[in-house]
Every structure is written in C-alpha cells, then in structure tokens.
Design a protein around this motif. Sequence first.
Motif, short mmCIF file in Angstrom:
data_model
loop_
_atom_site.label_atom_id
_atom_site.label_comp_id
_atom_site.label_asym_id
_atom_site.label_seq_id
_atom_site.Cartn_x
_atom_site.Cartn_y
_atom_site.Cartn_z
N ASP A 1 0.82 -1.21 0.00
CA ASP A 1 0.00 0.00 0.00
C ASP A 1 0.86 1.26 0.00
N GLN A 2 2.01 1.20 0.65
CA GLN A 2 2.89 2.37 0.75
C GLN A 2 3.53 2.75 -0.58
N VAL A 3 3.65 1.80 -1.50
CA VAL A 3 4.31 2.08 -2.79
C VAL A 3 3.36 1.93 -3.98
N GLY A 4 2.07 1.82 -3.69
CA GLY A 4 1.09 1.76 -4.77
C GLY A 4 1.09 0.47 -5.56
N THR A 5 1.46 -0.62 -4.92
CA THR A 5 1.47 -1.93 -5.57
C THR A 5 0.13 -2.63 -5.37
N LYS A 6 -0.40 -3.21 -6.43
CA LYS A 6 -1.66 -3.94 -6.34
C LYS A 6 -1.40 -5.34 -5.82
N VAL A 7 -2.24 -5.81 -4.91
CA VAL A 7 -2.10 -7.16 -4.34
C VAL A 7 -3.28 -8.01 -4.74
#
Length: 392
Positions: free
Chosen positions: A355-361
């Motif tokens: 969430d801190q680096v804008g990565t989709k999980v």
Amino acid sequence: MRDIHGRGTELVSVYVPPDKQISDVANYLRGELSQSQNIKSKRTQKAVSGAIESILARLKYFKTPPPNGVIFFIGEAPTSGDQTKQVQFVLEPPEPITSFMYRCDSEFYTEKLWDMLDDKETFGLLVIDRSEATVGLLKGTSIIVLKNVQSFVPSKHGRGGQSALRFERLIEIAAHEFFKKVAEIADDAFLNQESLLGILIGGPGDTKKFFITEEYLNHELRKKVLDPVDTSYTDEYGLKELVENAKTILTDLSLNREKELMQRFFRELRKPDGGLSCYGEDEVRHALALGAIDTLLISEGIRLKRVKINCQNCGEMELTVPDEDHIQCPNCKSPTPPEILESKDFIDAFYDEADQVGTKVELLTVDSEEGDILLRAFGGIVAMLRYNIGGM
C-alpha cells in the motif's frame, strides 16, 4: 490498531450492530465487568475492568446505535519500560455490523473492520420479468439493493380480432419502455463502478434472455454480462436467489482470473532474463522496497508470521516464522529467546508494505491448479514488475 499488542489479554473489542438495544449491550458488559474480577493477574484485571467501564461510560451517549452500528476498541497498550497507557477508538463502520461481539485478547479484533474497508470484487445484479425488476450490487459477500421498479405492463387478454392485435402492440410498446427504463437505472448504477467484474441477469422465463439479446444495456456494460440465471423471484429476494444460483459462474470467473494472472507471470518468467517477473520472499521484498512491483500475487494458503525481534547479542531484526512460540535468533543461536517487538500476519504485512508504494495485491485461493502451483512451487508469493531491476 493492527500494530497494538497488550502484554496480556488487556485489549477489549466490542462490535454493536445497528439493531441491538443499547441497554442490552450495557447489561452484557456489566456481566463481563463482574466476571473480570476473577482474572488472576491484577494488572490484567485492572486493565480489562478499566476498558469495560470506559465503554459503559461511552454507551450513555447513545440512545440507539448509528445506522451501521458502532465499534469500540479500548485497552492498555505498553509504552516504554513497564509503563502502559489506555488507548481508545470508537468507530462507525462503513458497512452494517451483522452480529454483536465482545472479545478480550492481546490484540484488538479488527478482522471484521478490515473486511469492510478492503477493496471488494463488485458485480452488477439485475432480476427482471415483464411485471417488475430489481437492480443491485454484489460487493464481496454483501448484496446491496439499489432500485425496484414495477412495470404496470398490461397482461394479455383473450379477445380476438383487430382489437386484440392493437392491444398486443400496446402491450409490447409498454414492455419496451419498461425495459428501457430498467436499462437506464442499471446503466447509472453499474457504469459508476470502477472495478465492476461482471453483470448477472436473472429472472423466470425468457424475459431475461430477451433483455440481453435486444441489447438494452449500455454497450460497455454488455461486454460484462455473464450467462443468464434462472430465478423464481424478481424482488429483493430475487437478488439473493440470483447470487445463490450463480455460485458456479462466480467461482469459475474467479478461477479464470487467477489463471490469467499466473499465466501472465509465467510468460514473463519464461523470458531469458526472467522478464518482468520476481519470486521468492527475499527477492520480492527487495523489489517491493524499490517500488518496482506492479502486481503482487500471494497465496491465501500461507500460514506465517512476520515479526520484529530484539536479540540481546545482535540487536533488532525482522524474521518470517511459522509462529511466535519458538523463535531463536538466526545469527547467534542464543538459547535466550529474543524479545518480540512486533508481530503481524505475513499476508497483512505485505498488504501494508504494498500500500505504501502503490502496488496492487491479488490474493489467490488454493482451489485452482494455478493457485496450488503458486503455493507449492513458489512458496506462495510472486510478483510482476513495473521495470526490470536485474542484479538482485
């Protein structure tokens, strides 16, 4: 709140649904307050009693619960040395609480709250026949009713002759206008959903198929219409019936999506330099720290903890462990157990970092062949990169 841990079972969580009487909640908590006097540890007993008394005091400000209910997280959290302080959170959730819950533990019970806050798969729902239609949404497991529309289309009559033909034409015109109205409502409801995965249309008889084949819906939405589903009802209960009868479709759709994600990963992995793929916990963590991961795939079958420890010889470090009961410093192997400074669920920890680096999980089940391969062959975690970082 996820990071707050008590020294004992000193953190109290209370979920109050919107239809629960405040007086009933207060009576229940007074009973728990009485029971708390039996706690052997004086420190824990004092902390639990203080938390319950604080909640009872706050309940006096409520005549009835808010529309979605209310959540209390109150308890003693350690600060420095042997000191503690009472932490208090009173929250109105974004979705209705379905059942009352009281829990006293070493951490706040936040799972229900995070389930409400997490992004959910969304499907459009529509049940229709010639007499009425109901439009709704399926968000996660929650069915949201948006609009019920009555058609007032006349039923056919038995008279013959030209009057019957004229009346039949009037009926079809009325039905056409009704279908147009339903489509407008559905267009307004579904086009605003950014993450709409599909549209389920159901109802008795052939009306649902006619509505689909005559292309009443917006052209962008027509691409997302799934196979029609038989239902007996077209009211609010019909939406529930639609979701229940479409379970196989939804499961297949979810499994196909997992298959597409893993196939995308495999395409990158097969490239000579590994392409834009990454796997293994250490490599994934490195790529995530660089902000290089576009999509992270994690298996829901992982059962691990991510802990921060303080070894008296080696200092602070982070580890991934099966549980917190038998932790040993991996460097000095000291027989003295290290101090646990922080503990998180492995999957939750990755969600927070992503969430801190804008990565989709994307959380994959173990029900599909691809999901099983993810867990067994790759340790449950792989990633697709934004750019090739090489040299890891």
